[in-house]
Design a protein around this motif. Structure first.
Motif, PDB file in Angstrom:
ATOM      1  N   PHE A   1      11.406  33.963 -13.492  1.00 38.81           N
ATOM      2  CA  PHE A   1      11.334  32.535 -13.813  1.00 38.81           C
ATOM      3  C   PHE A   1      10.012  31.947 -13.345  1.00 38.81           C
ATOM      4  O   PHE A   1       9.403  31.127 -14.029  1.00 38.81           O
ATOM      5  CB  PHE A   1      12.514  31.787 -13.183  1.00 38.81           C
ATOM      6  CG  PHE A   1      12.489  30.303 -13.425  1.00 38.81           C
ATOM      7  CD1 PHE A   1      12.690  29.793 -14.700  1.00 38.81           C
ATOM      8  CD2 PHE A   1      12.251  29.416 -12.391  1.00 38.81           C
ATOM      9  CE1 PHE A   1      12.656  28.423 -14.939  1.00 38.81           C
ATOM     10  CE2 PHE A   1      12.222  28.046 -12.616  1.00 38.81           C
ATOM     11  CZ  PHE A   1      12.432  27.561 -13.889  1.00 38.81           C
TER      12      PHE A   1
ATOM     13  N   TRP B   1      17.006  28.324 -18.229  1.00 34.97           N
ATOM     14  CA  TRP B   1      16.232  29.528 -18.536  1.00 34.97           C
ATOM     15  C   TRP B   1      17.109  30.771 -18.431  1.00 34.97           C
ATOM     16  O   TRP B   1      17.049  31.661 -19.266  1.00 34.97           O
ATOM     17  CB  TRP B   1      15.047  29.635 -17.579  1.00 34.97           C
ATOM     18  CG  TRP B   1      14.289  30.914 -17.689  1.00 34.97           C
ATOM     19  CD1 TRP B   1      13.322  31.223 -18.590  1.00 34.97           C
ATOM     20  CD2 TRP B   1      14.452  32.070 -16.864  1.00 34.97           C
ATOM     21  NE1 TRP B   1      12.859  32.492 -18.383  1.00 34.97           N
ATOM     22  CE2 TRP B   1      13.541  33.039 -17.318  1.00 34.97           C
ATOM     23  CE3 TRP B   1      15.268  32.368 -15.785  1.00 34.97           C
ATOM     24  CZ2 TRP B   1      13.442  34.290 -16.738  1.00 34.97           C
ATOM     25  CZ3 TRP B   1      15.155  33.617 -15.210  1.00 34.97           C
ATOM     26  CH2 TRP B   1      14.257  34.564 -15.682  1.00 34.97           C
TER      27      TRP B   1
ATOM     28  N   PHE C   1       7.488  32.809 -15.815  1.00 39.16           N
ATOM     29  CA  PHE C   1       7.688  31.995 -17.013  1.00 39.16           C
ATOM     30  C   PHE C   1       7.108  30.591 -16.820  1.00 39.16           C
ATOM     31  O   PHE C   1       6.460  30.040 -17.719  1.00 39.16           O
ATOM     32  CB  PHE C   1       9.189  31.922 -17.331  1.00 39.16           C
ATOM     33  CG  PHE C   1       9.530  31.016 -18.480  1.00 39.16           C
ATOM     34  CD1 PHE C   1       9.189  31.349 -19.780  1.00 39.16           C
ATOM     35  CD2 PHE C   1      10.184  29.812 -18.256  1.00 39.16           C
ATOM     36  CE1 PHE C   1       9.502  30.508 -20.834  1.00 39.16           C
ATOM     37  CE2 PHE C   1      10.496  28.968 -19.303  1.00 39.16           C
ATOM     38  CZ  PHE C   1      10.149  29.321 -20.593  1.00 39.16           C
TER      39      PHE C   1
ATOM     40  N   TRP D   1      12.345  24.996 -24.724  1.00 38.73           N
ATOM     41  CA  TRP D   1      11.049  25.146 -24.063  1.00 38.73           C
ATOM     42  C   TRP D   1       9.905  24.685 -24.952  1.00 38.73           C
ATOM     43  O   TRP D   1       8.854  24.298 -24.464  1.00 38.73           O
ATOM     44  CB  TRP D   1      10.838  26.584 -23.615  1.00 38.73           C
ATOM     45  CG  TRP D   1      12.006  27.106 -22.846  1.00 38.73           C
ATOM     46  CD1 TRP D   1      12.809  28.145 -23.191  1.00 38.73           C
ATOM     47  CD2 TRP D   1      12.535  26.605 -21.614  1.00 38.73           C
ATOM     48  NE1 TRP D   1      13.803  28.319 -22.264  1.00 38.73           N
ATOM     49  CE2 TRP D   1      13.649  27.380 -21.279  1.00 38.73           C
ATOM     50  CE3 TRP D   1      12.185  25.564 -20.770  1.00 38.73           C
ATOM     51  CZ2 TRP D   1      14.407  27.162 -20.129  1.00 38.73           C
ATOM     52  CZ3 TRP D   1      12.940  25.351 -19.619  1.00 38.73           C
ATOM     53  CH2 TRP D   1      14.033  26.133 -19.316  1.00 38.73           C
TER      54      TRP D   1
ATOM     55  N   ASN E   1       4.029  28.419 -18.753  1.00 37.13           N
ATOM     56  CA  ASN E   1       4.362  27.140 -19.406  1.00 37.13           C
ATOM     57  C   ASN E   1       4.147  25.992 -18.428  1.00 37.13           C
ATOM     58  O   ASN E   1       5.095  25.508 -17.802  1.00 37.13           O
ATOM     59  CB  ASN E   1       5.810  27.146 -19.894  1.00 37.13           C
ATOM     60  CG  ASN E   1       6.055  28.221 -20.917  1.00 37.13           C
ATOM     61  OD1 ASN E   1       5.370  28.294 -21.922  1.00 37.13           O
ATOM     62  ND2 ASN E   1       7.022  29.092 -20.646  1.00 37.13           N
TER      63      ASN E   1
ATOM     64  N   GLU F   1      14.099  32.817 -22.614  1.00 34.05           N
ATOM     65  CA  GLU F   1      12.740  32.295 -22.787  1.00 34.05           C
ATOM     66  C   GLU F   1      12.443  31.862 -24.211  1.00 34.05           C
ATOM     67  O   GLU F   1      11.540  31.084 -24.453  1.00 34.05           O
ATOM     68  CB  GLU F   1      11.713  33.351 -22.365  1.00 34.05           C
ATOM     69  CG  GLU F   1      11.756  33.677 -20.899  1.00 34.05           C
ATOM     70  CD  GLU F   1      10.724  34.718 -20.509  1.00 34.05           C
ATOM     71  OE1 GLU F   1       9.864  35.077 -21.348  1.00 34.05           O
ATOM     72  OE2 GLU F   1      10.760  35.165 -19.353  1.00 34.05           O
ATOM     73  N   ASP F   2      13.192  32.347 -25.176  1.00 34.10           N
ATOM     74  CA  ASP F   2      12.899  32.083 -26.586  1.00 34.10           C
ATOM     75  C   ASP F   2      13.638  30.872 -27.132  1.00 34.10           C
ATOM     76  O   ASP F   2      13.561  30.600 -28.336  1.00 34.10           O
ATOM     77  CB  ASP F   2      13.254  33.314 -27.422  1.00 34.10           C
ATOM     78  CG  ASP F   2      12.440  34.524 -27.011  1.00 34.10           C
ATOM     79  OD1 ASP F   2      11.282  34.329 -26.590  1.00 34.10           O
ATOM     80  OD2 ASP F   2      12.961  35.657 -27.109  1.00 34.10           O
TER      81      ASP F   2
END
Length: 144
Positions: free
Chosen positions: A23, A51, A26, A61, A30, A56-57
């Motif tokens: 995370f 998350w 990630f 987000w 971002n 993630e997809d």
């Protein structure tokens, strides 16, 4: 000093769960997520849970940055509307009516002050300071 912080960071990362480390990576990719937390719109816990559950997809987000842009535009428009409404109210004011309200307020404050002085008593040495006395007539000139 930087070496100490690097060692502390390594020690804490060893103790973190692998999903938390993922995370963190990630979030580094971002930066708009960081801005959302700093603005107080979300907490780290909420974002981590989203998350973890959504992945993630997920489209959530992608919409973080676009929602912030539209909200900032609407907030600037609301500031302009607020200012124009204040200017409109000032234009509609009647100066005589405002003066009357100010006089009423002044009289009310005077009454409050007199009540306070009555409760303080007649002892002038306790809390009152007398202004220095000057000459009786400051514009006294001698004739030539």
């Amino acid at each position: 000093m930087a070496l100490i912080w690097a060692e502390v960071r390594k020690m804490t990362e060893k103790k973190l769960h692998p999903s938390v480390l993922q995370f963190k990576e990630f979030v580094k990719d971002n930066p708009k997520i960081i801005q959302e937390v700093r603005k107080g719109k979300s907490t780290w816990q909420e974002l981590y849970e989203d998350w973890y559950l959504l992945g993630e997809d997920d489209s959530r987000w992608e919409t973080i940055g676009t929602v912030n842009d539209s909200e900032s535009d609407s907030s600037s428009e609301s500031k302009v509307d607020w200012m124009s409404s204040i200017v409109g109210m000032v234009k509609k004011m009647d100066p005589n009516q405002v003066q009357g309200h100010i006089n009423n307020l002044s009289q009310a404050l005077g009454a409050i002050q007199s009540v306070i002085t009555q409760f303080q008593g007649n002892n002038p040495a306790v809390g009152s300071v007398k202004p220095p006395e000057g000459p009786k007539n400051p514009f006294m000139f001698r004739k030539d």
